[in-house]
Design a protein around this motif. Structure first.
Motif, short mmCIF file in Angstrom:
data_model
loop_
_atom_site.label_atom_id
_atom_site.label_comp_id
_atom_site.label_asym_id
_atom_site.label_seq_id
_atom_site.Cartn_x
_atom_site.Cartn_y
_atom_site.Cartn_z
N PHE A 162 -23.51 -8.10 -2.78
CA PHE A 162 -23.32 -9.30 -3.59
C PHE A 162 -24.56 -10.17 -3.51
CE2 PHE A 162 -21.59 -13.77 -3.61
CZ PHE A 162 -21.25 -13.81 -4.95
N ASP A 163 -25.08 -10.61 -4.68
CA ASP A 163 -26.33 -11.37 -4.69
C ASP A 163 -26.14 -12.88 -4.79
OD1 ASP A 163 -25.57 -11.74 -7.33
OD2 ASP A 163 -27.34 -10.79 -8.22
N GLY A 164 -24.89 -13.34 -4.80
CA GLY A 164 -24.63 -14.78 -4.82
C GLY A 164 -24.48 -15.37 -6.20
N LEU A 165 -24.76 -14.60 -7.25
CA LEU A 165 -24.62 -15.09 -8.62
C LEU A 165 -23.22 -14.76 -9.13
CD1 LEU A 165 -28.07 -14.01 -10.11
CD2 LEU A 165 -27.39 -16.30 -9.38
N VAL A 166 -22.51 -15.76 -9.64
CA VAL A 166 -21.16 -15.52 -10.15
C VAL A 166 -21.00 -16.19 -11.50
CG1 VAL A 166 -20.09 -15.28 -7.89
CG2 VAL A 166 -20.22 -17.54 -8.95
N GLY A 167 -20.06 -15.69 -12.28
CA GLY A 167 -19.77 -16.29 -13.57
C GLY A 167 -19.08 -15.29 -14.47
N THR A 194 -18.32 -8.09 -3.81
CA THR A 194 -17.84 -8.38 -2.45
C THR A 194 -17.96 -9.86 -2.11
OG1 THR A 194 -20.03 -7.91 -1.53
CG2 THR A 194 -18.47 -6.07 -1.66
N GLY A 195 -18.18 -10.70 -3.12
CA GLY A 195 -18.46 -12.10 -2.85
C GLY A 195 -17.22 -12.94 -2.62
N ALA A 196 -17.39 -13.99 -1.84
CA ALA A 196 -16.34 -14.99 -1.61
C ALA A 196 -17.00 -16.37 -1.58
CB ALA A 196 -15.59 -14.71 -0.32
#
Length: 456
Positions: free
Chosen positions: A372-377, A348-350
């Motif tokens: 969403f925990d804020g970690l992306v990649g 659900t992150g943006a």
């Protein structure tokens, strides 16, 4: 040359919800739609199809092996969903990285190549053969032959020190040459077992048994089916100091191979015991309330970029095990479904930076938080794609063999020419040594010494 990354699919995505990935387990259309959204976000990380970039490579900070893992995942994405939007990109990347020698040892990677690095590309090729992914044009390396090339080279590197096993690194000048790890030997075991199943050749089955037995004798697979990371070679001939860290992908890679051997041997009791034991160990270690976790580093937010992708591989190999050892389905599939629901909630992150997919569909790393925990990649997005799409595993055909419709052409002698010759390379710098190979960094705070350990 620039290839389109699923233009039609991307246009379709733009009209979907931009606030979250929506998933209804049991509704195939919903699962495929969610997988499509996540896959679009994943492939937006890929730049190898851009003019001037190298096909098959991910940009920094991702190592070469993870690109191979990603393309293996995307081959399964096609097989599970029927979406061929990315097939031309996958084929371009795989053939470019196969290199002129057709063995996944491209010159741009040879300096720091580890056995496990080569392994993730070889497993992707094996997946292409099993899924009947469109065969390359005549004159190009073929999927089955690429997997056989890696197998032959690993067999030539089998090291008598400490009774056998593959070293982590291929070349003596790389850090980690004195380390024998489960993931390198797991790649060898996994490909050997699947080649045995695909071709019916007993030699591959014999090697699979030999590799598994060595892992046990080295103390890397215990009687309880704990699977440890690796063992250090000291004084040139002593394997000591077993690293007892357990990673999800080590369990997954041996589970998948053991399930293949269960199928090859038509339900042999010894292989069934191994399948069952690894499943039990996996559930005990890598699940929290039926949701998958990377138990060693996730809760403390210490997983590095490599480790942030491991859950996706465990998911893939657990799903594949249900195809090869069908009796495991009732145990494994509910775990796949519960993790899929949790993973979708994490998509659900943006974020302002670090993600170029559809806003509101960036996938985080931790699935136990419900958000969403804020970690992306690449790892986070690939994990979530795997979690969602492998719930469809019972809706597709089991992996093909040469006797059940597999079309990929093999070459039993592939990869054997010149494999004992270390290529002539420029001088190695300190930076090269530090960055050598498939470097997985585990940060461990020792209760006794408070020491910081960097391990594979």
């Amino acid at each position: 040359m620039r290839l389109s990354l699923g233009f039609a699919g991307a246009v379709g995505l733009l009209v979907r919800s931009t606030v979250a990935v929506e998933l209804v387990i049991g509704n195939d259309a919903s699962v495929k739609s969610a997988a499509s959204t996540i896959a679009f976000g994943l492939m937006k990380y890929y730049t190898g199809n851009n003019t001037g970039d190298v096909p098959g490579n991910l940009p920094d900070p991702y190592f070469w092996w993870e690109a191979g893992a990603m393309f293996g995942t995307m081959i399964d994405y096609w097989a599970l969903t029927g979406d061929d939007s990315y097939n031309s990109v996958i084929t371009q990347a795989m053939l470019h990285q196969a290199s002129d020698t057709a063995d996944f040892m491209p010159p741009n990677q040879t300096r720091t190549l580890g056995n496990d690095d080569q392994g993730f590309w070889a497993m992707a090729a094996m997946t292409a053969a099993e899924n009947k992914f469109p065969d390359p044009p005549p004159g190009e390396p073929q999927w089955l032959a690429l997997a056989q090339a890696a197998f032959n080279q690993w067999a030539s590197r089998w090291d008598p020190t400490c009774g056998g096993g593959l070293r982590w690194q291929i070349f003596t000048f790389n850090n980690g040459f004195n380390y024998k790890n489960s993931i390198s030997n797991g790649c060898f075991f996994n490909v050997a077992s699947r080649l045995a199943r695909f071709t019916g050749n007993q030699t591959y089955a014999d090697w699979a048994s030999k590799i598994f037995a060595w892992e046990e004798s080295a103390g890397l697979i215990t009687p309880q089916y704990d699977i440890y990371d690796g063992v250090t070679i000291k004084n040139t001939d002593q394997c000591v100091d077993v690293d007892r860290i357990q990673w999800s992908y080590n369990h997954g890679i041996f589970l998948h191979g053991a399930a293949a051997m269960y199928d090859v041997t038509k339900g042999d009791a010894a292989w069934k015991q191994r399948v069952d034991g690894i499943i039990t160990s996996t559930v005990n270690l890598f699940y929290n309330n039926s949701i998958m976790i990377e138990q060693f580093c996730e809760d403390n937010v210490l997983c590095d970029i490599d480790q942030q992708s491991f859950k996706g591989y465990l998911t893939r190999w657990m799903a594949s095990a249900t195809q090869l050892a069908p009796y495991t389905f009732d145990t494994i599939h509910p775990l796949l479904e519960s993790s899929a629901v949790a993973a979708a909630k994490a998509c659900t992150g943006a974020p302002a930076t670090g993600f170029n997919g559809i806003p509101g569909t960036a996938c985080g790393f931790r699935w136990t938080t419900g958000t969403f925990d804020g970690l992306v990649g690449v790892g986070e997005q690939m994990n979530a794609l795997s979690a969602v799409m492998y719930t469809l595993v019972d809706k597709v055909a089991v992996p093909a063999t040469a006797d059940t419709g597999g079309t990929s052409q093999g070459d039993p002698s592939a990869g054997t020419e010149g494999t004992s010759i270390i290529p002539s390379l420029p001088p190695i710098t300190l930076g090269d040594r530090v960055a050598a190979g498939f470097l997985t960094t585990a940060i461990v705070f020792s209760i006794l010494g408070g020491s910081l350990l960097v391990m594979k």
